[in-house]
Design a protein around this motif. Structure first.
Motif, PDB file in Angstrom:
ATOM      1  N   LEU A 153      82.224  11.168 -21.612  1.00  0.00           N
ATOM      2  CA  LEU A 153      83.168  12.269 -21.625  1.00  0.00           C
ATOM      3  C   LEU A 153      82.586  13.453 -22.398  1.00  0.00           C
ATOM      4  O   LEU A 153      81.763  13.273 -23.294  1.00  0.00           O
ATOM      5  CB  LEU A 153      84.481  11.830 -22.290  1.00  0.00           C
ATOM      6  CG  LEU A 153      85.270  10.752 -21.577  1.00  0.00           C
ATOM      7  CD1 LEU A 153      86.451  10.316 -22.441  1.00  0.00           C
ATOM      8  CD2 LEU A 153      85.746  11.233 -20.230  1.00  0.00           C
ATOM      9  N   PRO A 154      83.042  14.664 -22.081  1.00  0.00           N
ATOM     10  CA  PRO A 154      82.580  15.828 -22.843  1.00  0.00           C
ATOM     11  C   PRO A 154      83.214  15.855 -24.228  1.00  0.00           C
ATOM     12  O   PRO A 154      84.243  15.230 -24.470  1.00  0.00           O
ATOM     13  CB  PRO A 154      83.073  17.001 -21.992  1.00  0.00           C
ATOM     14  CG  PRO A 154      84.276  16.476 -21.290  1.00  0.00           C
ATOM     15  CD  PRO A 154      83.976  15.020 -21.023  1.00  0.00           C
ATOM     16  N   GLY A 155      82.585  16.591 -25.116  1.00  0.00           N
ATOM     17  CA  GLY A 155      83.135  16.735 -26.465  1.00  0.00           C
ATOM     18  C   GLY A 155      82.531  15.736 -27.427  1.00  0.00           C
ATOM     19  O   GLY A 155      81.521  15.102 -27.149  1.00  0.00           O
ATOM     20  N   ASP A 156      83.185  15.592 -28.562  1.00  0.00           N
ATOM     21  CA  ASP A 156      82.625  14.763 -29.632  1.00  0.00           C
ATOM     22  C   ASP A 156      83.040  13.297 -29.550  1.00  0.00           C
ATOM     23  O   ASP A 156      82.646  12.501 -30.396  1.00  0.00           O
ATOM     24  CB  ASP A 156      83.000  15.343 -30.997  1.00  0.00           C
ATOM     25  CG  ASP A 156      84.504  15.362 -31.222  1.00  0.00           C
ATOM     26  OD1 ASP A 156      85.257  15.206 -30.255  1.00  0.00           O
ATOM     27  OD2 ASP A 156      84.917  15.544 -32.384  1.00  0.00           O
ATOM     28  N   CYS A 157      83.823  12.906 -28.556  1.00  0.00           N
ATOM     29  CA  CYS A 157      84.282  11.524 -28.431  1.00  0.00           C
ATOM     30  C   CYS A 157      84.000  11.027 -27.017  1.00  0.00           C
ATOM     31  O   CYS A 157      84.597  11.503 -26.053  1.00  0.00           O
ATOM     32  CB  CYS A 157      85.774  11.432 -28.751  1.00  0.00           C
ATOM     33  SG  CYS A 157      86.387   9.741 -28.781  1.00  0.00           S
ATOM     34  N   SER A 158      83.083  10.077 -26.898  1.00  0.00           N
ATOM     35  CA  SER A 158      82.766   9.517 -25.583  1.00  0.00           C
ATOM     36  C   SER A 158      83.841   8.525 -25.168  1.00  0.00           C
ATOM     37  O   SER A 158      84.698   8.133 -25.966  1.00  0.00           O
ATOM     38  CB  SER A 158      81.410   8.801 -25.637  1.00  0.00           C
ATOM     39  OG  SER A 158      81.520   7.608 -26.407  1.00  0.00           O
ATOM     40  N   GLY A 159      83.777   8.097 -23.940  1.00  0.00           N
ATOM     41  CA  GLY A 159      84.702   7.073 -23.467  1.00  0.00           C
ATOM     42  C   GLY A 159      84.528   5.768 -24.219  1.00  0.00           C
ATOM     43  O   GLY A 159      85.506   5.049 -24.476  1.00  0.00           O
ATOM     44  N   ILE A 160      83.304   5.455 -24.590  1.00  0.00           N
ATOM     45  CA  ILE A 160      83.029   4.241 -25.365  1.00  0.00           C
ATOM     46  C   ILE A 160      83.695   4.354 -26.725  1.00  0.00           C
ATOM     47  O   ILE A 160      84.361   3.412 -27.183  1.00  0.00           O
ATOM     48  CB  ILE A 160      81.506   4.006 -25.506  1.00  0.00           C
ATOM     49  CG1 ILE A 160      80.897   3.728 -24.132  1.00  0.00           C
ATOM     50  CG2 ILE A 160      81.225   2.856 -26.465  1.00  0.00           C
ATOM     51  CD1 ILE A 160      79.391   3.732 -24.118  1.00  0.00           C
ATOM     52  N   ASP A 161      83.536   5.507 -27.378  1.00  0.00           N
ATOM     53  CA  ASP A 161      84.159   5.714 -28.696  1.00  0.00           C
ATOM     54  C   ASP A 161      85.687   5.653 -28.610  1.00  0.00           C
ATOM     55  O   ASP A 161      86.340   5.047 -29.461  1.00  0.00           O
ATOM     56  CB  ASP A 161      83.744   7.057 -29.297  1.00  0.00           C
ATOM     57  CG  ASP A 161      82.272   7.110 -29.662  1.00  0.00           C
ATOM     58  OD1 ASP A 161      81.665   6.037 -29.892  1.00  0.00           O
ATOM     59  OD2 ASP A 161      81.721   8.234 -29.705  1.00  0.00           O
ATOM     60  N   LEU A 162      86.242   6.263 -27.573  1.00  0.00           N
ATOM     61  CA  LEU A 162      87.698   6.246 -27.415  1.00  0.00           C
ATOM     62  C   LEU A 162      88.200   4.819 -27.173  1.00  0.00           C
ATOM     63  O   LEU A 162      89.211   4.414 -27.722  1.00  0.00           O
ATOM     64  CB  LEU A 162      88.119   7.169 -26.272  1.00  0.00           C
ATOM     65  CG  LEU A 162      89.618   7.268 -26.002  1.00  0.00           C
ATOM     66  CD1 LEU A 162      90.379   7.706 -27.261  1.00  0.00           C
ATOM     67  CD2 LEU A 162      89.895   8.204 -24.846  1.00  0.00           C
ATOM     68  N   THR A 163      87.473   4.060 -26.365  1.00  0.00           N
ATOM     69  CA  THR A 163      87.856   2.666 -26.124  1.00  0.00           C
ATOM     70  C   THR A 163      87.815   1.869 -27.410  1.00  0.00           C
ATOM     71  O   THR A 163      88.738   1.083 -27.693  1.00  0.00           O
ATOM     72  CB  THR A 163      86.928   2.043 -25.061  1.00  0.00           C
ATOM     73  OG1 THR A 163      87.046   2.797 -23.847  1.00  0.00           O
ATOM     74  CG2 THR A 163      87.292   0.594 -24.793  1.00  0.00           C
ATOM     75  N   ARG A 164      86.787   2.056 -28.202  1.00  0.00           N
ATOM     76  CA  ARG A 164      86.698   1.361 -29.509  1.00  0.00           C
ATOM     77  C   ARG A 164      87.861   1.762 -30.418  1.00  0.00           C
ATOM     78  O   ARG A 164      88.417   0.939 -31.130  1.00  0.00           O
ATOM     79  CB  ARG A 164      85.372   1.662 -30.175  1.00  0.00           C
ATOM     80  CG  ARG A 164      84.208   0.953 -29.549  1.00  0.00           C
ATOM     81  CD  ARG A 164      82.919   1.249 -30.275  1.00  0.00           C
ATOM     82  NE  ARG A 164      81.813   0.559 -29.637  1.00  0.00           N
ATOM     83  CZ  ARG A 164      80.611   1.068 -29.469  1.00  0.00           C
ATOM     84  NH1 ARG A 164      80.332   2.286 -29.937  1.00  0.00           N
ATOM     85  NH2 ARG A 164      79.676   0.379 -28.866  1.00  0.00           N
ATOM     86  N   GLU A 165      88.200   3.044 -30.392  1.00  0.00           N
ATOM     87  CA  GLU A 165      89.303   3.559 -31.206  1.00  0.00           C
ATOM     88  C   GLU A 165      90.633   2.900 -30.815  1.00  0.00           C
ATOM     89  O   GLU A 165      91.448   2.568 -31.660  1.00  0.00           O
ATOM     90  CB  GLU A 165      89.390   5.066 -31.025  1.00  0.00           C
ATOM     91  CG  GLU A 165      90.499   5.750 -31.748  1.00  0.00           C
ATOM     92  CD  GLU A 165      90.553   7.233 -31.407  1.00  0.00           C
ATOM     93  OE1 GLU A 165      91.673   7.716 -31.142  1.00  0.00           O
ATOM     94  OE2 GLU A 165      89.498   7.886 -31.390  1.00  0.00           O
ATOM     95  N   LEU A 166      90.833   2.720 -29.512  1.00  0.00           N
ATOM     96  CA  LEU A 166      92.079   2.140 -29.029  1.00  0.00           C
ATOM     97  C   LEU A 166      92.135   0.665 -29.336  1.00  0.00           C
ATOM     98  O   LEU A 166      93.158   0.092 -29.567  1.00  0.00           O
ATOM     99  CB  LEU A 166      92.227   2.374 -27.515  1.00  0.00           C
ATOM    100  CG  LEU A 166      92.311   3.826 -27.107  1.00  0.00           C
ATOM    101  CD1 LEU A 166      92.298   3.934 -25.585  1.00  0.00           C
ATOM    102  CD2 LEU A 166      93.558   4.469 -27.668  1.00  0.00           C
TER     103      LEU A 166
END
Length: 66
Positions: free
Chosen positions: A53-66
């Motif tokens: 994903l664009p920006g400072d949070c990738s899809g991998i990072d967002l998935t880990r966050e969730l």
């Protein structure tokens, strides 16, 4: 409700079309910020996540966050 997190408009539209044809309710987000907003306001049963994903949070990072 299915959340499609995808920044490529053509891919997002294709997935949305297929989900609509299969009669699945869905929302789309173009980045992690939009995804977080929808997750806070909607009851989401499934997330289809783009890893890059664009920006400072990738899809991998967002998935880990969730």
């Amino acid at each position: 409700m299915i959340l499609v997190v995808e920044d490529d408009l053509a891919v997002s539209q294709m997935i949305g079309f297929l989900l609509t044809q299969a009669k699945f309710a869905h929302k789309t987000a173009r980045n992690a910020v939009e995804a977080r907003e929808l997750l806070a306001s909607e009851k989401i049963a499934l997330i289809l996540m783009d890893w890059m994903l664009p920006g400072d949070c990738s899809g991998i990072d967002l998935t880990r966050e969730l």
